[in-house]
Design a protein around this motif. Structure first.
Motif, PDB file in Angstrom:
ATOM      1  N   LEU A   3       0.862  -0.886   0.046  1.00  0.00           N
ATOM      2  CA  LEU A   3      -0.555  -0.143  -0.463  1.00  0.00           C
ATOM      3  C   LEU A   3       0.787   1.096   0.059  1.00  0.00           C
ATOM      4  O   LEU A   3       0.573   2.758   0.002  1.00  0.00           O
ATOM      5  N   SER A   4       2.350   0.902  -0.336  1.00  0.00           N
ATOM      6  CA  SER A   4       2.931   2.127  -0.607  1.00  0.00           C
ATOM      7  C   SER A   4       2.023   3.286  -2.172  1.00  0.00           C
ATOM      8  O   SER A   4       1.498   2.784  -2.873  1.00  0.00           O
ATOM      9  N   THR A   5       2.804   3.887  -2.605  1.00  0.00           N
ATOM     10  CA  THR A   5       1.704   5.068  -3.200  1.00  0.00           C
ATOM     11  C   THR A   5       2.230   4.613  -4.485  1.00  0.00           C
ATOM     12  O   THR A   5       1.889   4.442  -5.321  1.00  0.00           O
ATOM     13  N   ALA A  45       3.748   2.001  -5.000  1.00  0.00           N
ATOM     14  CA  ALA A  45       2.961   0.284  -5.611  1.00  0.00           C
ATOM     15  C   ALA A  45       1.063   0.968  -6.261  1.00  0.00           C
ATOM     16  O   ALA A  45       0.813  -0.470  -7.026  1.00  0.00           O
ATOM     17  N   VAL A  46       0.876   1.213  -4.978  1.00  0.00           N
ATOM     18  CA  VAL A  46      -0.856   1.776  -5.833  1.00  0.00           C
ATOM     19  C   VAL A  46      -1.038   2.772  -7.271  1.00  0.00           C
ATOM     20  O   VAL A  46      -1.300   2.351  -8.365  1.00  0.00           O
ATOM     21  N   ILE A  47       0.513   3.083  -7.168  1.00  0.00           N
ATOM     22  CA  ILE A  47       0.564   3.736  -8.903  1.00  0.00           C
ATOM     23  C   ILE A  47       0.775   3.167  -9.979  1.00  0.00           C
ATOM     24  O   ILE A  47       0.161   3.071 -11.059  1.00  0.00           O
ATOM     25  N   LYS A  48       1.537   2.235  -9.902  1.00  0.00           N
ATOM     26  CA  LYS A  48       1.748   1.147 -10.937  1.00  0.00           C
ATOM     27  C   LYS A  48       0.971  -0.056 -11.022  1.00  0.00           C
ATOM     28  O   LYS A  48       0.569  -0.184 -12.185  1.00  0.00           O
ATOM     29  N   SER A  49      -0.054  -0.521  -9.741  1.00  0.00           N
ATOM     30  CA  SER A  49      -1.260  -1.031 -10.387  1.00  0.00           C
ATOM     31  C   SER A  49      -2.358  -0.696 -10.996  1.00  0.00           C
ATOM     32  O   SER A  49      -2.607  -1.195 -11.736  1.00  0.00           O
ATOM     33  N   VAL A  50      -2.145   1.080 -10.503  1.00  0.00           N
ATOM     34  CA  VAL A  50      -2.885   1.470 -11.524  1.00  0.00           C
ATOM     35  C   VAL A  50      -3.083   1.758 -12.997  1.00  0.00           C
ATOM     36  O   VAL A  50      -3.911   1.117 -13.775  1.00  0.00           O
ATOM     37  N   VAL A  62      -7.689   3.738  -0.179  1.00  0.00           N
ATOM     38  CA  VAL A  62      -6.800   5.457  -0.186  1.00  0.00           C
ATOM     39  C   VAL A  62      -5.460   5.109   0.766  1.00  0.00           C
ATOM     40  O   VAL A  62      -4.961   4.516   1.843  1.00  0.00           O
ATOM     41  N   VAL A  63      -4.799   6.096   0.706  1.00  0.00           N
ATOM     42  CA  VAL A  63      -3.302   5.865   0.835  1.00  0.00           C
ATOM     43  C   VAL A  63      -2.372   7.203   0.662  1.00  0.00           C
ATOM     44  O   VAL A  63      -3.242   8.373  -0.008  1.00  0.00           O
ATOM     45  N   PRO A  64      -1.237   7.173   1.260  1.00  0.00           N
ATOM     46  CA  PRO A  64      -0.938   8.708   1.622  1.00  0.00           C
ATOM     47  C   PRO A  64      -0.473   9.164   0.059  1.00  0.00           C
ATOM     48  O   PRO A  64       0.063   8.461  -1.218  1.00  0.00           O
ATOM     49  N   ASP A  65      -0.752  10.537  -0.505  1.00  0.00           N
ATOM     50  CA  ASP A  65      -0.395  11.425  -1.692  1.00  0.00           C
ATOM     51  C   ASP A  65      -1.224  10.255  -2.451  1.00  0.00           C
ATOM     52  O   ASP A  65      -0.643   9.831  -3.540  1.00  0.00           O
ATOM     53  N   MET A  66      -2.686  10.888  -2.123  1.00  0.00           N
ATOM     54  CA  MET A  66      -3.776  10.539  -2.817  1.00  0.00           C
ATOM     55  C   MET A  66      -3.839  11.244  -4.726  1.00  0.00           C
ATOM     56  O   MET A  66      -4.703  11.120  -5.561  1.00  0.00           O
TER      57      MET A  66
END
Length: 300
Positions: free
Chosen positions: A203-205, A207-212, A231-235
């Motif tokens: 749930l690092s920012t 990593a979530v961007i990569k998944s998106v 919802v993670v830091p720096d959404m």
């Protein structure tokens, strides 16, 4: 609303009897209820956002809430809580597996709501095959036949797990089949890793961007594809990584005030189109389902 893990015994017996009687004596009542259901005029509510209640956790063997590993295992109580949530003003829809959605159809509580079928539940919580998340729930054809609005797929991406390509392929196929029918394909992506024999979502920012980025490219069409994101830091950065509409997931909330504050901030971003929340609203620490749902709706 009853305290946590207590049923409203004045309401449940009649509702349960109606469901069981139909399933035993008149299984066709489910299709009939789906056919006469009044569909939602829009995926978004009067507040311009979606407020969807999620209840597809049990089918993956994930019944735990907080310190209670079997909180969602009492189906009668779960249905009771779902009915309370769906009655609240501003709630626009529900996400669940066929068994639960059919119960709700028989109870007649889905009129005017958007309805989303959960599609892949074979990645059982805690299993050694968790990434190999095959489609054991709804398919696009049945979602269309039932008059529902779309389907949701959990898409975990573990770069060190050879089952990941098949999982991505299966998600892409579902995206195609839903887009072909002009139904929402709700993709819930995570970058995931194996740690101590268990899958952990990163749930690092970044990593979530990569998944998106990966999820946004699934399928041959994306006109009807939406994302379901944590919802993670720096959404702001996360929600700027795709133009696909995004619904924010709740997950299991330990600090309600912090969670509501983070949801409120993220909902201000242009691609954020609402919330998909389950356990934290259906099983709030206070036991007040209606109050928790109303508070979430107020953010919209």
């Amino acid at each position: 609303m009853a305290p946590p893990n207590e049923r409203r015994d004045d309401v449940l017996p009649d509702n349960v009897s109606r469901i069981v009687d139909a399933r035993v004596s008149d299984p066709g009542a489910i299709a009939a209820a789906a056919a006469r259901r009044v569909k939602a005029a829009s995926l978004l509510g009067e507040h311009g956002k979606a407020m969807i209640i999620a209840a597809d956790h049990p089918a993956r063997g994930a019944n735990g809430v907080g310190g209670d590993p079997s909180a969602m295992a009492d189906r009668f109580e779960l249905l009771d809580r779902l009915c309370v949530a769906l009655e609240r003003p501003g709630v626009t829809g529900v996400l669940a597996t066929a068994d639960i959605l059919e119960d709700l159809l028989l109870l007649g509580v889905l009129d005017g709501k958007s309805v989303f079928g959960s599609m892949n539940r074979a990645g059982l919580a805690g299993s050694v095959f968790e990434i190999d998340d095959r489609f054991t729930g709804y398919d696009a054809a049945t979602i269309a036949a039932m008059g529902f609005d779309g389907g949701k797929m959990l898409t975990r991406i573990a770069l060190g797990d050879p089952a990941t390509p098949s999982a991505l392929e299966n998600s892409a196929r579902a995206v195609d089949e839903l887009n072909d029918r002009q139904l929402m394909a709700m993709v819930e992506p995570f970058m995931s890793v194996w740690q101590d024999g268990k899958i952990r979502n990163d749930l690092s920012t970044d990593a979530v961007i990569k998944s998106v980025s990966i999820a946004s490219g699934l399928g041959r069409r994306t006109a009807y594809t939406w994302l379901k994101l944590p919802v993670v830091p720096d959404m702001e950065r996360v929600l700027a990584s795709s133009t696909l509409p995004a619904l924010l997931l709740g997950g299991e909330v330990k600090d309600a005030d912090a969670a509501f504050a983070s949801w409120s901030k993220a909902l201000k971003q242009p691609t954020a189109q609402g919330l998909v929340v389950g356990r934290s609203l259906l099983y709030p620490a206070s036991g007040d389902v209606a109050g928790a749902v109303d508070r979430a709706v107020s953010l919209l």
